[in-house]
Design a protein around this motif. Structure first.
Motif, PDB file in Angstrom:
ATOM      1  N   PHE A   1      -5.810   1.255 -18.549  1.00 60.27           N
ATOM      2  CA  PHE A   1      -4.892   2.165 -17.866  1.00 60.27           C
ATOM      3  C   PHE A   1      -3.482   1.588 -17.894  1.00 60.27           C
ATOM      4  CE2 PHE A   1      -7.036  -0.490 -14.749  1.00 60.27           C
ATOM      5  CZ  PHE A   1      -5.991  -1.046 -14.020  1.00 60.27           C
ATOM      6  N   LYS A   2      -2.516   2.485 -17.952  1.00 58.57           N
ATOM      7  CA  LYS A   2      -1.106   2.101 -18.051  1.00 58.57           C
ATOM      8  C   LYS A   2      -0.336   2.378 -16.761  1.00 58.57           C
ATOM      9  CE  LYS A   2      -1.617   1.187 -22.424  1.00 58.57           C
ATOM     10  NZ  LYS A   2      -1.619  -0.152 -22.939  1.00 58.57           N
ATOM     11  N   GLN A   3      -0.935   3.197 -15.884  1.00 56.02           N
ATOM     12  CA  GLN A   3      -0.263   3.565 -14.636  1.00 56.02           C
ATOM     13  C   GLN A   3      -1.256   3.551 -13.488  1.00 56.02           C
ATOM     14  OE1 GLN A   3       1.239   7.454 -15.810  1.00 56.02           O
ATOM     15  NE2 GLN A   3       3.301   6.612 -15.893  1.00 56.02           N
ATOM     16  N   TRP A   4      -0.698   3.563 -12.284  1.00 55.41           N
ATOM     17  CA  TRP A   4      -1.493   3.665 -11.063  1.00 55.41           C
ATOM     18  C   TRP A   4      -0.905   4.805 -10.248  1.00 55.41           C
ATOM     19  CZ3 TRP A   4      -5.728   0.626 -10.612  1.00 55.41           C
ATOM     20  CH2 TRP A   4      -6.435   0.687  -9.413  1.00 55.41           C
ATOM     21  N   SER A   5      -1.729   5.770  -9.874  1.00 57.86           N
ATOM     22  CA  SER A   5      -1.275   6.908  -9.071  1.00 57.86           C
ATOM     23  C   SER A   5      -1.503   6.610  -7.596  1.00 57.86           C
ATOM     24  CB  SER A   5      -2.043   8.178  -9.433  1.00 57.86           C
ATOM     25  OG  SER A   5      -1.715   8.585 -10.734  1.00 57.86           O
ATOM     26  N   ILE A   6      -0.442   6.818  -6.817  1.00 56.55           N
ATOM     27  CA  ILE A   6      -0.554   6.643  -5.374  1.00 56.55           C
ATOM     28  C   ILE A   6      -0.118   7.931  -4.684  1.00 56.55           C
ATOM     29  CG2 ILE A   6      -0.225   4.136  -5.447  1.00 56.55           C
ATOM     30  CD1 ILE A   6       2.683   4.605  -4.493  1.00 56.55           C
TER      31      ILE A   6
ATOM     32  N   LEU B   1       0.839  -1.195   0.000  1.00 54.47           N
ATOM     33  CA  LEU B   1       0.000   0.000   0.000  1.00 54.47           C
ATOM     34  C   LEU B   1       0.878   1.251   0.000  1.00 54.47           C
ATOM     35  CD1 LEU B   1      -2.661  -1.054   2.647  1.00 54.47           C
ATOM     36  CD2 LEU B   1      -3.008  -0.810   0.180  1.00 54.47           C
ATOM     37  N   PRO B   2       0.346   2.376  -0.505  1.00 50.20           N
ATOM     38  CA  PRO B   2       1.132   3.617  -0.531  1.00 50.20           C
ATOM     39  C   PRO B   2       1.686   4.013   0.840  1.00 50.20           C
ATOM     40  CG  PRO B   2      -0.855   3.871  -1.829  1.00 50.20           C
ATOM     41  CD  PRO B   2      -0.962   2.541  -1.157  1.00 50.20           C
ATOM     42  N   SER B   3       0.883   3.882   1.882  1.00 46.07           N
ATOM     43  CA  SER B   3       1.348   4.268   3.219  1.00 46.07           C
ATOM     44  C   SER B   3       2.498   3.382   3.690  1.00 46.07           C
ATOM     45  CB  SER B   3       0.200   4.256   4.219  1.00 46.07           C
ATOM     46  OG  SER B   3      -0.448   3.003   4.225  1.00 46.07           O
TER      47      SER B   3
ATOM     48  N   ILE C   1       5.974  13.146  16.358  1.00 47.16           N
ATOM     49  CA  ILE C   1       5.280  12.004  15.781  1.00 47.16           C
ATOM     50  C   ILE C   1       4.973  12.282  14.317  1.00 47.16           C
ATOM     51  CG2 ILE C   1       3.133  10.658  15.865  1.00 47.16           C
ATOM     52  CD1 ILE C   1       3.107  11.203  18.891  1.00 47.16           C
ATOM     53  N   CYS C   2       5.114  11.255  13.505  1.00 47.66           N
ATOM     54  CA  CYS C   2       4.796  11.334  12.081  1.00 47.66           C
ATOM     55  C   CYS C   2       3.644  10.373  11.806  1.00 47.66           C
ATOM     56  CB  CYS C   2       6.033  10.952  11.266  1.00 47.66           C
ATOM     57  SG  CYS C   2       5.794  11.039   9.496  1.00 47.66           S
ATOM     58  N   LEU C   3       2.606  10.873  11.156  1.00 47.54           N
ATOM     59  CA  LEU C   3       1.451  10.060  10.783  1.00 47.54           C
ATOM     60  C   LEU C   3       1.362  10.009   9.264  1.00 47.54           C
ATOM     61  CD1 LEU C   3      -1.170   8.512  11.441  1.00 47.54           C
ATOM     62  CD2 LEU C   3      -2.328  10.735  11.489  1.00 47.54           C
ATOM     63  N   ILE C   4       1.318   8.793   8.712  1.00 53.84           N
ATOM     64  CA  ILE C   4       1.246   8.590   7.272  1.00 53.84           C
ATOM     65  C   ILE C   4      -0.116   7.993   6.933  1.00 53.84           C
ATOM     66  CG2 ILE C   4       2.246   7.414   5.278  1.00 53.84           C
ATOM     67  CD1 ILE C   4       4.858   7.182   6.941  1.00 53.84           C
ATOM     68  N   THR C   5      -0.853   8.677   6.047  1.00 61.17           N
ATOM     69  CA  THR C   5      -2.143   8.165   5.587  1.00 61.17           C
ATOM     70  C   THR C   5      -2.194   8.229   4.061  1.00 61.17           C
ATOM     71  OG1 THR C   5      -3.151  10.354   5.855  1.00 61.17           O
ATOM     72  CG2 THR C   5      -3.411   8.802   7.679  1.00 61.17           C
ATOM     73  N   GLU C   6      -3.002   7.368   3.499  1.00 63.54           N
ATOM     74  CA  GLU C   6      -3.170   7.323   2.044  1.00 63.54           C
ATOM     75  C   GLU C   6      -4.188   8.384   1.616  1.00 63.54           C
ATOM     76  OE1 GLU C   6      -5.411   4.144  -0.700  1.00 63.54           O
ATOM     77  OE2 GLU C   6      -3.715   3.307   0.412  1.00 63.54           O
ATOM     78  N   TRP C   7      -3.884   9.120   0.542  1.00 66.62           N
ATOM     79  CA  TRP C   7      -4.858  10.079   0.007  1.00 66.62           C
ATOM     80  C   TRP C   7      -5.140   9.862  -1.472  1.00 66.62           C
ATOM     81  CZ3 TRP C   7      -4.066  13.703  -3.852  1.00 66.62           C
ATOM     82  CH2 TRP C   7      -2.746  13.963  -4.207  1.00 66.62           C
ATOM     83  N   LEU C   8      -4.355   9.015  -2.124  1.00 63.46           N
ATOM     84  CA  LEU C   8      -4.532   8.788  -3.562  1.00 63.46           C
ATOM     85  C   LEU C   8      -4.167   7.344  -3.868  1.00 63.46           C
ATOM     86  CD1 LEU C   8      -4.959  10.012  -6.435  1.00 63.46           C
ATOM     87  CD2 LEU C   8      -2.516  10.561  -6.425  1.00 63.46           C
ATOM     88  N   ASN C   9      -5.056   6.670  -4.625  1.00 59.39           N
ATOM     89  CA  ASN C   9      -4.805   5.289  -5.018  1.00 59.39           C
ATOM     90  C   ASN C   9      -5.780   4.965  -6.145  1.00 59.39           C
ATOM     91  OD1 ASN C   9      -4.243   2.563  -5.197  1.00 59.39           O
ATOM     92  ND2 ASN C   9      -4.373   2.186  -3.019  1.00 59.39           N
ATOM     93  N   GLU C  10      -5.346   5.266  -7.405  1.00 58.81           N
ATOM     94  CA  GLU C  10      -6.279   5.136  -8.523  1.00 58.81           C
ATOM     95  C   GLU C  10      -5.552   4.900  -9.841  1.00 58.81           C
ATOM     96  OE1 GLU C  10      -8.226   8.921  -8.246  1.00 58.81           O
ATOM     97  OE2 GLU C  10      -6.753   9.901  -9.510  1.00 58.81           O
ATOM     98  N   PRO C  11      -6.289   4.320 -10.814  1.00 60.53           N
ATOM     99  CA  PRO C  11      -5.703   4.124 -12.146  1.00 60.53           C
ATOM    100  C   PRO C  11      -5.549   5.451 -12.874  1.00 60.53           C
ATOM    101  CG  PRO C  11      -7.994   3.428 -12.129  1.00 60.53           C
ATOM    102  CD  PRO C  11      -7.648   3.800 -10.718  1.00 60.53           C
TER     103      PRO C  11
END
Length: 130
Positions: A57-62, A3-5, A39-49
């Protein structure tokens, strides 16, 4: 693929001595009121073709949001450290989509900083997959 995170965690966990703890997706309840650690908090905001061509689709944006909660009386050069953090992502082909201004929490007195990083992954397809 992770996953991106998780990919972002792998980039920064243990790399910066000024970050005391790194968490994914949410802060543990016991950490929400502490002001004596950075403290550092990492969350996902983008995950799409993306990168559509030939009806697929040729790529996946994270993308990830990286929030930094500085300890209350941090005696560090936050700008230098933030540049080093951003450079760590840049070296791994992430782009800096946004870098928000520092905000001081009126209740805790902590300073926070938020980054949004993004990356395009190329999808490798063989002839059978289409």
């Amino acid at each position: 693929m992770d996953l991106p995170s998780v990919q972002a965690l792998d980039l920064i966990d243990g790399q910066f001595d000024w970050i005391d703890e790194v968490y994914l997706e949410s802060l543990p309840e016991e950490e929400t009121d502490l002001t004596d650690k950075t403290i550092c908090l990492i969350t996902e905001w983008l995950n799409e073709p993306t990168g559509y061509a030939n009806r697929t689709f040729k790529q996946w944006s994270i993308g990830v949001e990286v929030q930094i909660f500085y300890k209350k009386d941090a005696s560090i050069s936050s700008i230098d450290n933030e540049i080093a953090l951003a450079d760590q992502f840049k070296q791994d082909d992430w782009t800096i989509e946004q870098s928000k201004n520092h905000i001081k929490d009126p209740d805790t007195g902590q300073v926070t900083k938020v980054f949004y990083f993004a990356k395009n992954l190329t999808i490798e397809r063989n002839e059978v997959d289409g």
